[in-house]
Write an enzyme that holds these catalytic residues in place. Structure first.
Site, PDB file in Angstrom:
ATOM      1  CG  ASN A 108     -26.198 -17.915  -8.616  1.00 13.62           C
ATOM      2  OD1 ASN A 108     -26.387 -18.810  -9.449  1.00 13.62           O
ATOM      3  ND2 ASN A 108     -26.932 -17.796  -7.526  1.00 13.62           N
ATOM      4  CG  HIS A 110     -31.744 -16.397  -6.145  1.00 12.64           C
ATOM      5  ND1 HIS A 110     -31.616 -17.692  -5.706  1.00 12.64           N
ATOM      6  CD2 HIS A 110     -32.762 -15.856  -5.432  1.00 12.64           C
ATOM      7  CE1 HIS A 110     -32.505 -17.922  -4.756  1.00 12.64           C
ATOM      8  NE2 HIS A 110     -33.208 -16.824  -4.574  1.00 12.64           N
ATOM      9  CB  SER A 137     -31.251 -10.954  -8.369  1.00  9.48           C
ATOM     10  OG  SER A 137     -32.462 -10.549  -7.785  1.00  9.48           O
ATOM     11  CG  ASP A 146     -29.181 -17.538  -3.141  1.00  4.17           C
ATOM     12  OD1 ASP A 146     -28.451 -17.837  -4.097  1.00  4.17           O
ATOM     13  OD2 ASP A 146     -30.059 -18.295  -2.697  1.00  4.17           O
TER      14      ASP A 146
END
Ligand code: GRF
Length: 215
Positions: A108, A110, A137, A146
């Site tokens: 992912n 973020h 990030s 997260d």
């Protein structure tokens, strides 16, 4: 063996576009097998179609529960035999079971310097807190939101004159560099998740070497 990606989106898909462009420039030796969206009107679907990439709209309302939705998503990924699933603005929290199944093959991006500013609305929160630095990030996804081990980060200074929209645009620019870079490193087998840590060439990554300096 080819390195096949699935990219999951819910909206604009500018990160998806950055990945499409990096592949077209041969910076990443991979191909996007499928772009999946939980929103039919996601602009990213148009971007994928323009690049001749298969798309799939997964309609959340069709499923009785979060688990069923997650199982259906897993089935699609399995069917396409992807090596890596890339969350690029996918606005749904995945189930623990889904995450466990795809652990180490699910990343992912973020818009903050994690572990700071998890969750939504990061740009305004950074301004409100009077931070002098903000960033983005890329991380492996783990069940906690997260929170997974960080692969790459980069930052920008926050100017007194910056509003939330301006910061968002600046952060997008760095996201469009670090996300393709992280995918490139994973596709080459240079980066992997082992025992809850990110390894680079077999050595645990430190805060220093996960920082990606953008000139
Ligand atoms: C990005 O800021 C990313 O960090 C966050 O969602 C946003 C997606 O933007 N997870 P886009 O759809 O790629 O333009």
């Amino acid at each position: 063996m080819s390195f096949d990606l699935a990219v999951l989106i819910s909206g604009n898909g500018s990160n998806l576009q950055a990945i499409i462009d990096a592949i077209a420039r041969n910076e990443i030796d991979a191909s996007i097998k499928i772009v999946i969206s939980d929103r039919m009107d996601a602009k990213g679907l148009e971007r994928a179609q323009k690049a001749n990439i298969a798309t799939y709209f997964i309609e959340p309302a069709k499923y009785q529960s979060k688990e069923e939705f997650n199982d259906a998503l897993s089935q699609i990924l399995l069917k396409h035999q992807v090596s890596l699933t890339v969350l690029a603005g996918f606005m749904r929290i995945l189930s623990d079971k889904f995450v466990a199944k795809h652990l180490g093959r699910l990343i992912n991006i973020h818009p903050s310097l994690l572990p700071n500013y998890k969750g939504l609305n990061t740009h305004q929160r950074v301004i409100d807190a009077g931070e002098s630095e903000h960033g983005a990030s890329v991380h492996f996804v783990t069940p906690k939101l997260d929170d997974g081990p960080i692969i790459l980060q980069s930052s920008i200074p926050v100017l007194k004159s910056d509003n939330s929209d301006q910061l968002k645009q600046k952060i997008h620019k760095i996201e469009h560099i670090i996300y393709p870079k992280a995918i490139e490193l994973i596709s080459k087998g240079k980066i992997e998740l082992k025992n809850e840590h990110v390894y680079f060439d077999g050595v645990v990554m430190t805060e220093q070497n996960r920082y990606y300096k953008i000139n």
